[in-house]
Design an enzyme around this catalytic site. Structure first.
Site, PDB file in Angstrom:
ATOM      1  N   GLU A  40       0.849  -1.192   0.000  1.00  0.00           N
ATOM      2  CA  GLU A  40       0.000   0.000   0.000  1.00  0.00           C
ATOM      3  C   GLU A  40       0.877   1.232   0.000  1.00  0.00           C
ATOM      4  O   GLU A  40       1.987   1.227   0.553  1.00  0.00           O
ATOM      5  CB  GLU A  40      -0.927   0.027   1.205  1.00  0.00           C
ATOM      6  CG  GLU A  40      -0.203   0.185   2.533  1.00  0.00           C
ATOM      7  CD  GLU A  40      -1.122   0.433   3.712  1.00  0.00           C
ATOM      8  OE1 GLU A  40      -1.384   1.609   4.025  1.00  0.00           O
ATOM      9  OE2 GLU A  40      -1.535  -0.551   4.326  1.00  0.00           O
ATOM     10  N   LYS A 128      -7.527  -4.222  10.493  1.00  0.00           N
ATOM     11  CA  LYS A 128      -6.152  -3.795  10.753  1.00  0.00           C
ATOM     12  C   LYS A 128      -6.041  -3.432  12.226  1.00  0.00           C
ATOM     13  O   LYS A 128      -6.656  -2.460  12.679  1.00  0.00           O
ATOM     14  CB  LYS A 128      -5.828  -2.594   9.857  1.00  0.00           C
ATOM     15  CG  LYS A 128      -4.584  -1.812  10.235  1.00  0.00           C
ATOM     16  CD  LYS A 128      -4.474  -0.568   9.369  1.00  0.00           C
ATOM     17  CE  LYS A 128      -3.429   0.396   9.881  1.00  0.00           C
ATOM     18  NZ  LYS A 128      -3.318   1.595   9.010  1.00  0.00           N
TER      19      LYS A 128
END
Length: 211
Positions: A40, A128
């Protein structure tokens, strides 16, 4: 793309956050060359959407590319337009809701049990757990007890020598920023980045099979 299945297989999500767009792009290229191909680009980096677009154009299907630190609906829309195939947020936010609305795999940030459950119920592809370093691998094991079917990805301060412990505790994968990237995305030594990438890959369950 079945992001969750890929994370179960790869166990490693690289997080690029840099102040130098050219160096951030080079960082992605080096990671891909070293087999770290799920990554990412944080939107807090300089010209991050342009970096996402450049990586997408240059590397294509060689990597699975997402955008991180997605906070707003505009962040989510911009990331998708730039070529991100998944989104990552630090918390429940408009960006998380927009990602789910768009049908893009979305990793939603949480820490407490209440937040973990809220993120899962909101449609997170995985949760997350951030910042993971606040509690360590044992916290992941404790979260797994009430939430055995919620995929958890610890992020924040995860070192190479901790990867096995997090995975043994039940994490799907680990997300790693500075312990892996170092200063590479700010113009640091690519050779040092290669060594860190290899160290992290050796820490994975299939690491012993690597050259």
């Amino acid at each position: 793309m079945q992001l969750l299945s890929l994370l179960w297989k790869k166990h490693l999500l690289a997080i690029i956050r840099g102040g130098d767009p050219e160096a951030s792009f080079r960082t992605a290229c080096v990671l891909a060359e070293e087999g770290v191909d799920v990554m990412e680009v944080s939107l807090t980096g300089t010209d991050s959407l342009a970096v996402v677009g450049r990586i997408h154009a240059a590397l294509g299907d060689r990597v699975v590319l997402g955008s991180g630190t997605v906070l707003t609906r505009a962040d989510a829309d911009g990331a998708r337009e730039a070529g991100a195939r998944f989104l990552v947020t630090p918390a429940m936010c408009e960006g998380a809701a927009r990602g789910v609305e768009l049908g893009i795999p979305t990793l939603i940030g949480a820490l407490t049990p209440t937040e973990v459950w809220a993120a899962s119920e909101a449609g997170a592809t995985a949760v997350k757990v951030f910042p993971a370093s606040a509690h360590g691998p044992s916290y992941i094991a404790r979260l797994r007890e009430p939430f055995p079917r919620v995929p958890l990805i610890p992020v924040g301060g995860v070192r190479a020598d901790q990867v096995g412990a997090y995975l043994d505790a039940g994490a799907v994968a680990v997300g790693v920023g500075s312990p892996l990237i170092g200063d590479a995305a700010d113009g640091g030594d690519p050779a040092a980045l290669r060594e860190r990438a290899r160290r992290f890959r050796r820490s994975l369950p299939y690491g012993e099979a690597l050259p």
